[in-house]
Scaffold this motif. Sequence first.
Motif, PDB file in Angstrom:
ATOM      1  N   LEU A 267       0.808  -1.225   0.000  1.00 17.29           N
ATOM      2  CA  LEU A 267       0.000   0.000   0.000  1.00 17.29           C
ATOM      3  C   LEU A 267       0.839   1.271   0.000  1.00 17.29           C
ATOM      4  CD1 LEU A 267      -0.016   1.219   3.129  1.00 17.29           C
ATOM      5  CD2 LEU A 267      -1.584  -0.663   3.489  1.00 17.29           C
TER       6      LEU A 267
ATOM      7  N   HIS B 263      -0.180   2.711  11.929  1.00 18.41           N
ATOM      8  CA  HIS B 263      -0.838   1.831  10.936  1.00 18.41           C
ATOM      9  C   HIS B 263      -0.562   0.350  11.228  1.00 18.41           C
ATOM     10  CE1 HIS B 263      -2.544   1.850   6.567  1.00 18.41           C
ATOM     11  NE2 HIS B 263      -2.972   0.794   7.248  1.00 18.41           N
TER      12      HIS B 263
ATOM     13  N   SER C 133      -3.340  -4.442  10.487  1.00 17.87           N
ATOM     14  CA  SER C 133      -3.177  -5.846  10.066  1.00 17.87           C
ATOM     15  C   SER C 133      -1.862  -6.448  10.553  1.00 17.87           C
ATOM     16  CB  SER C 133      -3.221  -5.917   8.533  1.00 17.87           C
ATOM     17  OG  SER C 133      -2.114  -5.227   7.977  1.00 17.87           O
TER      18      SER C 133
ATOM     19  N   MET D   5      -2.125 -12.443   4.164  1.00 20.29           N
ATOM     20  CA  MET D   5      -2.266 -11.413   3.122  1.00 20.29           C
ATOM     21  C   MET D   5      -1.334 -11.707   1.940  1.00 20.29           C
ATOM     22  SD  MET D   5      -2.443  -8.135   5.667  1.00 20.29           S
ATOM     23  CE  MET D   5      -2.320  -6.812   4.472  1.00 20.29           C
TER      24      MET D   5
END
Length: 320
Positions: free
Chosen positions: A52, A285, A288, A297
Amino acid sequence: MARVVVTGKIPSGGLERLKAEHEVTAWEKDDAISRAELLTMVAGADAIVSLLTEKIDDKLLDSAGPQLKSVSNVAVGYNNIDVPACEKRGVLVTNTPGVLTEATADIAMSLILMATRRLGEGERVIRAQEPWQWGMFYMLGMGLQGRQLGIVGMGQIGIATARRAKAFGMNIAYTRRSPLEDNVVKELDAKYMSMDELIESSDVLSLHCPYSPATHHLMSENQFARMKKTAFLINTARGPIVHEQALVDALKSGQIAGAGLDVFENEPAVNPGLLELDNAVLIPHLGSATVETRAAMADIAATNALAILAGAQAPNLVTS
Ligand code: DGY
């Protein structure tokens, strides 16, 4: 054999599956790849497995070349990818839904608890070795029992967060574009509200919607002005959904009581105003960030890329 470019470090399971079938070039340093290095690395790729932190836009797609078939993001959010630009070139885009639901909901619930019970503030007192003493009025927070949790974007992660909050005695309200399945409404005794109603009546407002032009600065000065002064904002979705300076102003002026943030508008930069505020809980962040979730993932991203390269129906395809 196709040429697969992996733009950052990913857990070995997913990487090995790609290597077993294709020629893989992977960025293996801990630091994120620079834009210049990325543009060079993707040249000639048939498939890109992206993180990301990497922007997949027209320029990158040009650098990759017309043979590029897919971009598989190792994330459920895909706002780093210009999906229409990919679609125009026939490049398929995939994400990793499902596997990070519980980990992210854990972080949302943690932030709810940390913000409402002032845990960051308390920890700072201890670490700074400041004088303190138990007292009837010392560092009081807000109890969750009987309070309303407003979920903005009642998808998988929103629902998983609501389940946790319900176990803590909260009442669940939500807003979302399509109707919520009856069994979930029933299980959570969840009440649908318009965005305006939700903002005005929630004691904790938790953001779980995807980031897009439509949700850019969804929470801004006007919205903070309509929240209860005793309310908290939680964001585990994407930073730019919140106008960060407006949030700083609202927290500073006492327009709202506190915030818990896992994501930031200009990540990894954090608005310096937030750093000065005791009523903001700030974490980097981590939604996850469990060993199991990251492995899953990477595995799903590999499955997505391998299926497309094999000419099979693309799983977890996202469209604009
Ligand atoms: C995602 O997958 O979109 C998460 O933000 C990663 O932590």
